[in-house]
Design a protein around this motif. Structure first.
Motif, PDB file in Angstrom:
ATOM      1  N   THR A   1      39.379  42.424  36.686  1.00  0.00           N
ATOM      2  CA  THR A   1      39.174  42.326  38.128  1.00  0.00           C
ATOM      3  C   THR A   1      37.694  42.364  38.470  1.00  0.00           C
ATOM      4  OG1 THR A   1      41.304  43.432  38.513  1.00  0.00           O
ATOM      5  CG2 THR A   1      39.763  43.337  40.354  1.00  0.00           C
ATOM      6  N   GLU A   2      36.936  43.255  37.823  1.00  0.00           N
ATOM      7  CA  GLU A   2      35.502  43.331  38.085  1.00  0.00           C
ATOM      8  C   GLU A   2      34.788  42.073  37.623  1.00  0.00           C
ATOM      9  OE1 GLU A   2      33.999  46.855  36.305  1.00  0.00           O
ATOM     10  OE2 GLU A   2      35.076  48.221  37.654  1.00  0.00           O
TER      11      GLU A   2
ATOM     12  N   SER B   1      35.574  39.311  40.116  1.00  0.00           N
ATOM     13  CA  SER B   1      34.846  39.579  41.349  1.00  0.00           C
ATOM     14  C   SER B   1      33.381  39.204  41.207  1.00  0.00           C
ATOM     15  CB  SER B   1      34.973  41.060  41.727  1.00  0.00           C
ATOM     16  OG  SER B   1      34.174  41.360  42.858  1.00  0.00           O
ATOM     17  N   ASP B   2      32.790  39.506  40.060  1.00  0.00           N
ATOM     18  CA  ASP B   2      31.398  39.172  39.821  1.00  0.00           C
ATOM     19  C   ASP B   2      31.189  37.658  39.824  1.00  0.00           C
ATOM     20  OD1 ASP B   2      28.706  40.080  39.181  1.00  0.00           O
ATOM     21  OD2 ASP B   2      29.034  39.139  37.224  1.00  0.00           O
TER      22      ASP B   2
ATOM     23  N   GLN C   1      31.536  36.533  43.510  1.00  0.00           N
ATOM     24  CA  GLN C   1      30.495  37.071  44.390  1.00  0.00           C
ATOM     25  C   GLN C   1      29.248  36.197  44.379  1.00  0.00           C
ATOM     26  OE1 GLN C   1      29.575  41.179  43.643  1.00  0.00           O
ATOM     27  NE2 GLN C   1      27.653  41.098  44.754  1.00  0.00           N
TER      28      GLN C   1
ATOM     29  N   SER D   1      31.156  46.154  55.895  1.00  0.00           N
ATOM     30  CA  SER D   1      30.510  45.734  54.645  1.00  0.00           C
ATOM     31  C   SER D   1      29.223  44.986  54.952  1.00  0.00           C
ATOM     32  CB  SER D   1      31.452  44.835  53.836  1.00  0.00           C
ATOM     33  OG  SER D   1      30.787  44.305  52.712  1.00  0.00           O
TER      34      SER D   1
ATOM     35  N   HIS E   1      30.549  39.779  49.048  1.00  0.00           N
ATOM     36  CA  HIS E   1      30.923  40.817  48.085  1.00  0.00           C
ATOM     37  C   HIS E   1      32.349  41.307  48.371  1.00  0.00           C
ATOM     38  CE1 HIS E   1      29.540  44.665  45.751  1.00  0.00           C
ATOM     39  NE2 HIS E   1      30.694  44.185  45.319  1.00  0.00           N
TER      40      HIS E   1
ATOM     41  N   ASP F   1      35.697  40.889  45.892  1.00  0.00           N
ATOM     42  CA  ASP F   1      36.557  42.006  45.481  1.00  0.00           C
ATOM     43  C   ASP F   1      38.002  41.783  45.914  1.00  0.00           C
ATOM     44  OD1 ASP F   1      34.475  43.344  44.288  1.00  0.00           O
ATOM     45  OD2 ASP F   1      34.126  44.705  45.970  1.00  0.00           O
TER      46      ASP F   1
ATOM     47  N   GLY G   1      41.175  41.082  43.375  1.00  0.00           N
ATOM     48  CA  GLY G   1      42.314  41.991  43.394  1.00  0.00           C
ATOM     49  C   GLY G   1      43.606  41.266  43.706  1.00  0.00           C
TER      50      GLY G   1
ATOM     51  N   TYR H   1      48.633  44.475  44.747  1.00  0.00           N
ATOM     52  CA  TYR H   1      47.631  44.230  45.784  1.00  0.00           C
ATOM     53  C   TYR H   1      48.241  43.712  47.092  1.00  0.00           C
ATOM     54  CZ  TYR H   1      43.230  42.855  47.961  1.00  0.00           C
ATOM     55  OH  TYR H   1      42.170  42.739  48.827  1.00  0.00           O
TER      56      TYR H   1
END
Length: 564
Positions: A78-79, A82-83, A86, A109, A114, A118, A122, A129
């Motif tokens: 997931t990270e 997301s990266d 992003q 935010s 970003h 995320d 997710g 989710y």
């Protein structure tokens, strides 16, 4: 080499190598990591897969110069996804205006992209989710045509109840019958001069589904409204106007709202159903629940208030809202917003065409001032020589004096024993005195706790009290400060059914018949000489006890029996 095969695969998949976004440091992505991620994305529509592969390509190129061949113990899919998202400049992977509208309902935010990255990561990779984050999930479903599973679990609300305290309530979605736009007419206070607007959840009793059962289940309905969390005991006008208070979407029992507006403040309530299908109701309910748990923002009484925040919510979530002329305007006042909504097809505005019919149907709740005025008129006509002429002068008299007047008026007390309607009118006035007395005690107690709360909880202060009385004092008096000052316990998502939810329940013993007398005795025993505020508290609890006694003695009057 495997990395070269991966590059060729990506190129053949229709993606060309591109420069990374400026000032965006790239992290390497090993082939094994990409293969693991790509496997989880197999059900994603092809355009979205291609856009993600394009973002992965330059990272794989970096990885080709690395000796790493395994996934890595710290790898998080997931990270990683997301990266990738992003730092994308691809429109398909970028936050748009619709996402920004939904973002404003959930979090503040500094980087919409970003937050978008995320959320999309997710949504694509985490099975639970969609049910924990319905606001973004509905958006991704509409934008990308992605399927969303049907969520059937109960939804938690943290309800602020006058009698129960702060308590969790789990709502089975199928029990929701309708959602109404609720408006409370103007009040006399600065913060209520233009009314208040909120949403009313019309909830069916368990096991019942008929319209009559659901609409008449008033004690089971909830009200969701944006309000300032005033974490002190008196409204600070400067904070109220400058946005220093924090706003949340609070949940209250409908009957508490009715009592507060129609009885305590003599204000009307208007309730119009939103024109939604069953599926739309379920979707909106889940999204409101997420906002209830996540939203925290600035609140300014004249520029960012219940009306503007609800407009922001309906613009993002209510089907058809943006197609109406109302969406082009910003209504700063609750009354003008409600009137504008009433003229649209978004609500069943015709329900208020006749207030008499609306009141019968549960769409209009009149102020109770007329009932109390009628009761006062009956009592004034019945007494030989009343020492008051309006509600305010009646309530200003001490309860002991009020009852002595009844006992001393022989003709009047005999009529109370013969005329049930007159007796009901007299009891009604005493019950109003009790309601106003409870509000006064809350205000006085809150102010004192604000100044001396720490001292009141010290062992020295509580020393004169027996163990049971200490527990009663803490639960029924001191805990009220926590209900006011404690910050709302926001969460990052809708809590799942296994979650332990926060609560500050008000014990049943605080609502017992003898509670005012017991509290008065405790305050007297503690006694804080030299404190005018403390003496006012003792006096107010005594008045409450005496008013409760008046009501009980009146209720016990049998026909043709004098009061003793």
């Amino acid at each position: 080499m495997r990395w070269l095969s991966a590059l060729l695969l990506l190129l053949l998949g229709g993606c060309a190598f591109r420069d990374p976004a400026p000032d965006a440091p790239l992290h390497s992505l090993s082939l094994r990591q990409w293969e693991t991620l790509a496997t989880t994305l197999q059900q994603v529509p092809d355009p979205l897969q291609r856009a993600i592969r394009e973002e992965a390509l330059p990272r794989l190129a970096i990885s080709a110069r690395s000796t790493q061949t395994d996934v890595g113990s710290e790898y998080n899919a997931t990270e990683t996804l997301s990266d990738l998202i992003q730092q994308s400049r691809t429109p398909l992977l970028s936050a748009d205006e619709e996402f920004r509208r939904r973002l404003a309902l959930l979090e503040a935010s500094p980087s919409p992209q970003h937050a978008f990255a995320d959320a999309l990561a997710g949504f694509l990779l985490e099975p639970d989710y969609p049910c924990r984050h319905p606001v973004y999930s509905a958006y991704f479903q509409a934008r990308y045509g992605l399927p969303v599973p049907r969520c059937t679990e109960p939804l938690p609300f943290l309800v602020v109840s006058r009698t129960e305290g702060l308590v969790p309530f789990w709502l089975a979605p199928e029990r929701l019958y309708a959602i109404h736009l609720l408006f409370a007419g103007e009040g006399s206070a600065m913060a209520s001069r233009f009314g208040h607007v909120a949403l009313r959840l019309v909830i069916c009793p368990e096991g019942e589904t008929s319209p009559e059962a659901c609409e008449s289940n008033l004690y089971g309905h909830l009200v969701l409204g944006y309000m300032a969390h005033i974490d002190e005991f008196e409204l600070n006008s400067v904070k109220a106007l400058s946005g220093a208070y924090r706003a949340h979407l609070f949940a209250f029992p409908f009957m508490d709202v009715y009592r507060g507006y129609a009885i305590d403040e003599f204000r009307e309530l208007y309730s119009l159903p939103l024109t939604l299908s069953g599926a739309q109701l379920q979707t909106l309910l889940r999204q409101l629940d997420e906002i209830h748990w996540r939203f925290e923002g600035d609140y300014s009484f004249f520029s960012r208030n219940c009306a503007t925040l609800l407009q922001m919510t309906l613009r993002a979530l209510l089907p058809g809202y943006t197609e109406q002329p109302i969406s082009d305007d910003a209504y700063l006042r609750p009354d003008t917003f409600f009137e504008a909504m009433r003229e649209t097809s978004l609500v069943e505005g015709e329900r208020l065409a006749s207030l008499a019919q609306a009141e019968e149907g549960g769409y209009y709740f009149s102020s109770t001032e007329g009932y109390y005025e009628a009761a006062l008129k009956a009592v004034l006509a019945g007494m030989t020589s009343p020492a008051f002429d309006d509600i305010d002068t009646y309530l200003a008299r001490p309860p002991e004096v009020r009852f002595e007047t009844i006992v001393g008026d022989r003709r009047y007390r005999e009529r109370l024993g013969r005329e049930p309607h007159l007796l009901e009118a007299q009891i009604l006035l005493e019950e109003l005195a009790l309601l106003r007395g409870e509000r006064r005690l809350q205000a006085l107690g809150s102010r004192y706790l604000n100044d001396y709360g720490d001292q009141l909880q010290s062992a020295e202060t509580l020393e004169p009290l027996a163990g049971d009385d200490r527990a009663f004092f803490r639960a029924c008096f001191l805990q009220s400060v926590r209900l006011v000052t404690a910050a709302f316990p926001t969460r990052r998502a809708i809590p799942d059914p296994q979650s332990t939810l926060p609560s500050l329940p008000r014990p049943a013993l605080c609502r017992e018949e003898g509670a005012p007398a017991r509290l008065n005795a405790i305050l007297t025993a503690i006694n804080r000489p030299g404190s005018d505020q403390w003496q006012q508290l003792i006096y107010t609890t005594r008045l409450l006890d005496e008013t409760t006694g008046n009501i009980l003695k009146l209720q016990e009057i049998p026909y043709d029996t004098p009061i003793r």
